[in-house]
Design a protein around this motif. Structure first.
Motif, mmCIF file in Angstrom:
data_model
loop_
_atom_site.group_PDB
_atom_site.id
_atom_site.type_symbol
_atom_site.label_atom_id
_atom_site.label_comp_id
_atom_site.label_asym_id
_atom_site.label_seq_id
_atom_site.Cartn_x
_atom_site.Cartn_y
_atom_site.Cartn_z
ATOM 1 N N UNK A 84 0.982 -1.273 -0.070
ATOM 2 C CA UNK A 84 0.142 -0.032 -0.049
ATOM 3 C C UNK A 84 0.706 1.199 -0.107
ATOM 4 N N UNK A 85 0.615 2.277 -0.847
ATOM 5 C CA UNK A 85 1.333 3.369 -1.103
ATOM 6 C C UNK A 85 0.557 4.610 -0.458
ATOM 7 N N UNK A 86 1.196 5.752 -0.211
ATOM 8 C CA UNK A 86 0.321 7.019 0.259
ATOM 9 C C UNK A 86 0.200 6.879 1.804
ATOM 10 N N UNK A 87 -0.060 8.049 2.256
ATOM 11 C CA UNK A 87 -0.408 8.252 3.564
ATOM 12 C C UNK A 87 -1.981 7.692 3.934
ATOM 13 N N UNK A 88 -2.045 6.960 5.208
ATOM 14 C CA UNK A 88 -3.530 6.722 5.426
ATOM 15 C C UNK A 88 -3.788 7.729 6.690
ATOM 16 N N UNK A 89 -4.870 8.507 5.983
ATOM 17 C CA UNK A 89 -5.524 9.595 6.946
ATOM 18 C C UNK A 89 -6.882 9.279 7.519
ATOM 19 N N UNK A 90 -7.307 8.084 7.083
ATOM 20 C CA UNK A 90 -8.709 7.739 7.386
ATOM 21 C C UNK A 90 -8.902 6.223 7.415
ATOM 22 N N UNK A 91 -9.941 5.604 8.062
ATOM 23 C CA UNK A 91 -10.060 4.063 7.784
ATOM 24 C C UNK A 91 -10.575 4.078 6.261
ATOM 25 N N UNK A 92 -11.012 5.263 5.673
ATOM 26 C CA UNK A 92 -11.570 5.071 4.073
ATOM 27 C C UNK A 92 -10.292 5.073 3.245
ATOM 28 N N UNK A 93 -9.179 5.234 3.910
ATOM 29 C CA UNK A 93 -8.347 4.964 2.860
ATOM 30 C C UNK A 93 -7.530 3.654 2.764
ATOM 31 N N UNK A 94 -8.069 2.667 3.930
ATOM 32 C CA UNK A 94 -7.458 1.336 3.893
ATOM 33 C C UNK A 94 -8.112 0.592 2.707
ATOM 34 N N UNK A 95 -7.328 -0.218 2.111
ATOM 35 C CA UNK A 95 -7.885 -1.087 0.992
ATOM 36 C C UNK A 95 -8.754 -1.973 1.376
ATOM 37 N N UNK A 96 -8.427 -2.656 2.664
ATOM 38 C CA UNK A 96 -9.369 -3.804 3.362
ATOM 39 C C UNK A 96 -10.628 -3.331 3.639
ATOM 40 N N UNK A 97 -10.759 -1.906 4.090
ATOM 41 C CA UNK A 97 -12.329 -1.353 4.520
ATOM 42 C C UNK A 97 -12.840 -1.086 3.240
#
Length: 122
Positions: A1-14
């Motif tokens: 996974x690339x990029x910064x995670x700012x929210x759970x919405x950024x998680x591919x699994x979510x």
């Protein structure tokens, strides 16, 4: 996974868990009405519980709570898989549609396990 995670919405699994929940609603629309308060309700509840627990865990302030909610999401995923397999066995869900969702569930399960490992205390 690339990029910064700012929210759970950024998680591919979510994101994939959300797709699974939406696909589950689509699949169950054609199920017999007598299953509405039985299997249909159960599989929809378990499918929506997966991304909901990922999001809730992300919102917690400590890793231990986050891990616990990810484990709850794993449990909901296994419950979902079981309901879907029952639906297949009783002829409510077609093999092709069910297999597609089971493969998606397997991929989500792998991502959940990796995320749990990644956030584990060192």
């Amino acid at each position: 996974m690339t990029g910064k995670i700012n929210s759970y919405k950024d998680l591919i699994v979510w994101q994939q868990a959300m797709d699974l929940a939406v696909s589950t609603y689509s699949l169950t629309k054609t199920w017999p009405k007598e299953e509405l308060y039985g299997l249909t309700s159960q599989i929809r509840r378990s499918a929506t519980s997966i991304p909901a627990n990922i999001a809730e865990g992300y919102g917690r302030d400590n890793r231990g709570s986050y891990q616990q909610f990810l484990r709850i999401a794993q449990g909901s995923l296994k419950e979902f898989e079981t309901h879907l397999q029952i639906a297949q066995r009783i002829g409510v869900a077609t093999h092709g549609r069910a297999e597609h969702l089971l493969l998606a569930a397997e991929a989500i399960g792998k991502m959940l396990r990796q995320l749990i490992i990644k956030i584990a205390p060192k």
